[in-house]
Design an enzyme around this catalytic site. Structure first.
Site, PDB file in Angstrom:
ATOM      1  N   LYS A 155      -1.915   1.845  -2.244  1.00  0.00           N
ATOM      2  CA  LYS A 155      -1.428   0.538  -1.786  1.00  0.00           C
ATOM      3  C   LYS A 155      -2.093  -0.015  -0.529  1.00  0.00           C
ATOM      4  CE  LYS A 155       2.322   2.578   0.907  1.00  0.00           C
ATOM      5  NZ  LYS A 155       3.704   2.511   1.341  1.00  0.00           N
ATOM      6  N   LYS A 206      -3.418  -4.545  -9.345  1.00  0.00           N
ATOM      7  CA  LYS A 206      -2.029  -4.822  -9.747  1.00  0.00           C
ATOM      8  C   LYS A 206      -2.000  -5.895 -10.836  1.00  0.00           C
ATOM      9  CE  LYS A 206       0.316  -1.940  -7.291  1.00  0.00           C
ATOM     10  NZ  LYS A 206       1.116  -0.894  -7.934  1.00  0.00           N
ATOM     11  N   TYR A 209      -7.112  -4.241  -4.187  1.00  0.00           N
ATOM     12  CA  TYR A 209      -5.747  -3.773  -4.459  1.00  0.00           C
ATOM     13  C   TYR A 209      -4.985  -4.789  -5.312  1.00  0.00           C
ATOM     14  CZ  TYR A 209      -0.769  -3.004  -3.613  1.00  0.00           C
ATOM     15  OH  TYR A 209       0.590  -2.849  -3.773  1.00  0.00           O
ATOM     16  N   SER A 216       3.181  -6.582  -7.030  1.00  0.00           N
ATOM     17  CA  SER A 216       3.217  -7.038  -5.638  1.00  0.00           C
ATOM     18  C   SER A 216       3.029  -8.544  -5.581  1.00  0.00           C
ATOM     19  CB  SER A 216       2.077  -6.359  -4.876  1.00  0.00           C
ATOM     20  OG  SER A 216       1.901  -6.960  -3.614  1.00  0.00           O
TER      21      SER A 216
HETATM   22  P1  NAD Z   1       4.073   5.421  -1.506  1.00  0.00           P
HETATM   23  O1  NAD Z   1       2.654   5.739  -1.244  1.00  0.00           O
HETATM   24  O2  NAD Z   1       5.090   5.828  -0.507  1.00  0.00           O
HETATM   25  O3  NAD Z   1       4.513   5.996  -2.928  1.00  0.00           O
HETATM   26  C1  NAD Z   1       3.614   6.186  -3.984  1.00  0.00           C
HETATM   27  C2  NAD Z   1       3.830   7.584  -4.529  1.00  0.00           C
HETATM   28  O4  NAD Z   1       2.931   7.794  -5.625  1.00  0.00           O
HETATM   29  C3  NAD Z   1       3.549   8.663  -3.505  1.00  0.00           C
HETATM   30  O5  NAD Z   1       4.610   9.595  -3.501  1.00  0.00           O
HETATM   31  C4  NAD Z   1       2.239   9.300  -3.975  1.00  0.00           C
HETATM   32  O6  NAD Z   1       2.140  10.677  -3.642  1.00  0.00           O
HETATM   33  C5  NAD Z   1       2.325   9.069  -5.467  1.00  0.00           C
HETATM   34  N1  NAD Z   1       1.017   8.993  -6.145  1.00  0.00           N
HETATM   35  C6  NAD Z   1      -0.085   8.316  -5.752  1.00  0.00           C
HETATM   36  N2  NAD Z   1      -1.069   8.487  -6.646  1.00  0.00           N
HETATM   37  C7  NAD Z   1      -0.578   9.252  -7.632  1.00  0.00           C
HETATM   38  C8  NAD Z   1      -1.116   9.768  -8.846  1.00  0.00           C
HETATM   39  N3  NAD Z   1      -2.380   9.511  -9.200  1.00  0.00           N
HETATM   40  N4  NAD Z   1      -0.343  10.545  -9.627  1.00  0.00           N
HETATM   41  C9  NAD Z   1       0.949  10.836  -9.255  1.00  0.00           C
HETATM   42  N5  NAD Z   1       1.504  10.377  -8.117  1.00  0.00           N
HETATM   43  C10 NAD Z   1       0.750   9.598  -7.322  1.00  0.00           C
HETATM   44  O7  NAD Z   1       4.148   3.837  -1.748  1.00  0.00           O
HETATM   45  P2  NAD Z   1       5.404   2.887  -1.909  1.00  0.00           P
HETATM   46  O8  NAD Z   1       5.425   2.000  -0.727  1.00  0.00           O
HETATM   47  O9  NAD Z   1       6.597   3.644  -2.260  1.00  0.00           O
HETATM   48  O10 NAD Z   1       4.919   2.011  -3.140  1.00  0.00           O
HETATM   49  C11 NAD Z   1       5.260   2.334  -4.470  1.00  0.00           C
HETATM   50  C12 NAD Z   1       4.568   1.359  -5.404  1.00  0.00           C
HETATM   51  O11 NAD Z   1       4.934   0.026  -5.043  1.00  0.00           O
HETATM   52  C13 NAD Z   1       3.043   1.414  -5.355  1.00  0.00           C
HETATM   53  O12 NAD Z   1       2.549   1.258  -6.678  1.00  0.00           O
HETATM   54  C14 NAD Z   1       2.679   0.226  -4.505  1.00  0.00           C
HETATM   55  O13 NAD Z   1       1.411  -0.294  -4.824  1.00  0.00           O
HETATM   56  C15 NAD Z   1       3.776  -0.763  -4.869  1.00  0.00           C
HETATM   57  N6  NAD Z   1       4.015  -1.761  -3.816  1.00  0.00           N
HETATM   58  C16 NAD Z   1       4.311  -1.320  -2.549  1.00  0.00           C
HETATM   59  C17 NAD Z   1       4.509  -2.259  -1.545  1.00  0.00           C
HETATM   60  C18 NAD Z   1       4.795  -1.822  -0.133  1.00  0.00           C
HETATM   61  O14 NAD Z   1       4.634  -2.615   0.786  1.00  0.00           O
HETATM   62  N7  NAD Z   1       5.241  -0.598   0.127  1.00  0.00           N
HETATM   63  C19 NAD Z   1       4.437  -3.630  -1.827  1.00  0.00           C
HETATM   64  C20 NAD Z   1       4.162  -4.029  -3.130  1.00  0.00           C
HETATM   65  C21 NAD Z   1       3.957  -3.076  -4.122  1.00  0.00           C
HETATM   66  C1  UD1 Z   2       0.077  -6.388   3.505  1.00  0.00           C
HETATM   67  C2  UD1 Z   2      -1.060  -6.483   2.526  1.00  0.00           C
HETATM   68  C3  UD1 Z   2      -0.480  -6.872   1.167  1.00  0.00           C
HETATM   69  C4  UD1 Z   2       0.549  -5.831   0.725  1.00  0.00           C
HETATM   70  C5  UD1 Z   2       1.632  -5.734   1.805  1.00  0.00           C
HETATM   71  C6  UD1 Z   2       2.611  -4.640   1.467  1.00  0.00           C
HETATM   72  C7  UD1 Z   2      -3.043  -7.092   3.834  1.00  0.00           C
HETATM   73  C8  UD1 Z   2      -4.020  -8.160   4.145  1.00  0.00           C
HETATM   74  N1  UD1 Z   2      -2.042  -7.450   3.006  1.00  0.00           N
HETATM   75  O1  UD1 Z   2       0.725  -7.615   3.520  1.00  0.00           O
HETATM   76  O2  UD1 Z   2      -1.487  -6.959   0.189  1.00  0.00           O
HETATM   77  O3  UD1 Z   2       1.128  -6.204  -0.498  1.00  0.00           O
HETATM   78  O4  UD1 Z   2       1.018  -5.420   3.053  1.00  0.00           O
HETATM   79  O5  UD1 Z   2       3.743  -4.738   2.272  1.00  0.00           O
HETATM   80  O6  UD1 Z   2      -3.164  -5.964   4.293  1.00  0.00           O
HETATM   81  N2  UD1 Z   2       0.817  -7.729  11.694  1.00  0.00           N
HETATM   82  C9  UD1 Z   2       0.551  -7.677  13.050  1.00  0.00           C
HETATM   83  N3  UD1 Z   2       0.220  -6.467  13.612  1.00  0.00           N
HETATM   84  C10 UD1 Z   2       0.189  -5.311  12.889  1.00  0.00           C
HETATM   85  C11 UD1 Z   2       0.489  -5.356  11.491  1.00  0.00           C
HETATM   86  C12 UD1 Z   2       0.782  -6.591  10.939  1.00  0.00           C
HETATM   87  O7  UD1 Z   2       0.569  -8.693  13.721  1.00  0.00           O
HETATM   88  O8  UD1 Z   2      -0.124  -4.250  13.462  1.00  0.00           O
HETATM   89  C13 UD1 Z   2       1.197  -9.026  11.089  1.00  0.00           C
HETATM   90  C14 UD1 Z   2       0.277  -9.483   9.968  1.00  0.00           C
HETATM   91  O9  UD1 Z   2      -0.789 -10.222  10.453  1.00  0.00           O
HETATM   92  C15 UD1 Z   2       1.255 -10.294   9.099  1.00  0.00           C
HETATM   93  C16 UD1 Z   2       2.598  -9.595   9.306  1.00  0.00           C
HETATM   94  O10 UD1 Z   2       2.474  -8.840  10.501  1.00  0.00           O
HETATM   95  O11 UD1 Z   2       1.358 -11.599   9.591  1.00  0.00           O
HETATM   96  C17 UD1 Z   2       2.957  -8.651   8.171  1.00  0.00           C
HETATM   97  O12 UD1 Z   2       1.871  -7.730   7.962  1.00  0.00           O
HETATM   98  P1  UD1 Z   2       1.970  -6.506   6.939  1.00  0.00           P
HETATM   99  O13 UD1 Z   2       3.207  -5.753   7.199  1.00  0.00           O
HETATM  100  O14 UD1 Z   2       0.672  -5.784   6.975  1.00  0.00           O
HETATM  101  O15 UD1 Z   2       2.188  -7.206   5.527  1.00  0.00           O
HETATM  102  P2  UD1 Z   2       1.297  -8.319   4.764  1.00  0.00           P
HETATM  103  O16 UD1 Z   2       0.182  -8.792   5.587  1.00  0.00           O
HETATM  104  O17 UD1 Z   2       2.224  -9.334   4.246  1.00  0.00           O
END
Ligand code: NAD
Ligand code: UD1
Length: 337
Positions: free
Chosen positions: A84, A152, A148, A124
């Site tokens: 991610k 997705k 990324y 996402s």
């Molecule tokens: P995370 O990294 O905490 O969880 C992902 C889990 O998948 C981890 O436990 C990791 O060990 C496991 N993993 C990774 N690759 C693997 C593989 N090849 N086989 C088996 N397990 C594997 O991330 P999260 O924040 O919990 O996100 C979960 C999902 O949601 C991801 O697909 C991520 O892209 C999506 N997502 C997350 C966010 C965010 O901001 N956290 C936002 C939008 C979408």
């Molecule tokens: C980021 C990813 C997005 C992903 C999302 C997951 C990028 C460009 N985008 O989004 O693809 O789906 O995380 O949650 O990486 N900020 C600061 N200082 C910091 C960190 C962030 O000012 O140290 C600001 C950023 O500029 C933004 C806001 O905080 O305005 C949120 O940032 P972040 O948490 O990284 O999320 P996204 O940018 O929305």
């Protein structure tokens, strides 16, 4: 239902396990621990007092998938396993395509072999790309601006094609906005392995003294205070959305995307102020240049999720920051604490 949860030891997966078990679902985890630790499931078991079957393995491994499918016989799969980090996806594009697209493809093949027809997918809001209008609804054009985001979107398209070709198949595509916060117990939460890329975990690490100051990436955006605005959603609300999606998948076929956000948005300065309120700690900040690829603001139109999944977000901004603080202050080094 028997629900296979790939990536169930991760941040969102672990919170979702608790909501699933609370609703009487039976769960099984497949995780390769590239971004998690087995301690997560130990804590999930303790919090739920329930059984969590788990397999260590890669979602790209057909033999492991067949073993899990045969032993557990899932009626649905929630597919969290993936990578991610936006910046890393630019440096290692093939790795991201391999895990996020190849992993989803391998999983679909295994589901077909096992006759499992329901999939909930972690997508996402990043699939939308630069906003043509806000709030984003699900009909907004999808032109992701990072590797990324493209992985997705490609996975979503693959799921659309799979569901269209498979009578009775259901794919629920959940487009998450910005997940933050932690379980009310303070026992599980987000535990970034390196320097956090995202705002909330970075603020939390400043608050416990692991980092000196938050860099604010630009204050000249076209927003009221000049800093970027996002639709932050409490991870427990997000977890609840998966339970709602499972119910939906029992009675609906085809593939359908849903925005999972609150419909509100907060700036970087708002988030810092809210965190200071929750923690009583002053968060030092320093102004830094804009981060490449960032947009000024984004926000969900989540009316479809409310109308069709019967889901909406319940937790306030203060609950997001207070639960993050409870987790981070009790576990300053995450699961290594
Ligand atoms: P995370 O990294 O905490 O969880 C992902 C889990 O998948 C981890 O436990 C990791 O060990 C496991 N993993 C990774 N690759 C693997 C593989 N090849 N086989 C088996 N397990 C594997 O991330 P999260 O924040 O919990 O996100 C979960 C999902 O949601 C991801 O697909 C991520 O892209 C999506 N997502 C997350 C966010 C965010 O901001 N956290 C936002 C939008 C979408
Ligand atoms: C980021 C990813 C997005 C992903 C999302 C997951 C990028 C460009 N985008 O989004 O693809 O789906 O995380 O949650 O990486 N900020 C600061 N200082 C910091 C960190 C962030 O000012 O140290 C600001 C950023 O500029 C933004 C806001 O905080 O305005 C949120 O940032 P972040 O948490 O990284 O999320 P996204 O940018 O929305």
């Amino acid at each position: 239902m028997r629900v296979l949860v790939t990536g169930g030891a991760g941040y969102i997966g672990s919170h979702t396990l608790l909501e699933l078990m609370a609703q009487g679902h039976e769960v099984c985890v497949l995780d390769n621990y590239t971004n998690a630790t087995p301690e997560v499931l130990t804590r999930v078991r303790a919090l739920s007092n329930g059984a969590v079957t788990d397999y260590v393995g890669d979602v790209r491994d057909p033999a492991k998938l067949d073993e899990v499918m045969q032993n557990f016989q899932p009626e649905a799969v929630i597919h969290f396993a993936g990578l991610k980090a936006v910046g890393e996806s630019t440096q290692k594009p093939l790795y991201y395509y391999d895990v996020n697209v190849g992993g989803t493809l391998a999983l679909l093949h295994a589901m077909d072999r096992a006759g499992c027809k329901r999939l909930i997918f972690s997508s996402s809001a990043t699939v939308y790309g630069d906003p043509v209008y806000l709030p984003y609804d699900e009909a907004h054009p999808t032109t992701p601006t990072s590797v990324y985001g493209r992985t997705k979107l490609i996975a979503e398209q693959m799921l659309q094609d799979w569901a269209a070709a498979q009578p009775g198949a259901s794919a629920v595509l959940l487009r998450y906005f910005n997940p933050v916060g932690a379980h009310s117990s303070g026992r599980i939460g987000e535990d970034p392995k390196d320097i956090p890329n995202n705002l909330m975990p970075f603020i939390a690490q400043v608050a416990v003294g692991k980092r000196a100051a938050l860099s604010v990436f630009g204050d000249d955006y076209d927003t009221p205070d000049g800093t970027g605005k996002r639709d932050y959603i409490h991870v427990v609300d997000l977890a609840r959305a998966h339970v709602a999606a499972l119910n939906y998948a029992q009675t609906n076929t085809g593939a359908r995307p849903f925005n999972i956000g609150t419909g509100d948005s907060y700036s970087v300065r708002d988030m810092v102020a809210a965190f200071e309120r929750a923690s009583g700690v002053t968060i030092p900040t320093q102004l830094a240049p804009r981060r490449a690829g960032d947009i000024a603001a984004m926000q969900a139109d989540a009316t479809r999720a409310k109308a069709e999944l019967g889901w909406d977000a319940k937790h306030s901004l203060d609950e997001m920051t207070a639960s993050t603080w409870a987790w981070q202050s009790a576990n300053p080094d995450g699961y290594d604490s």
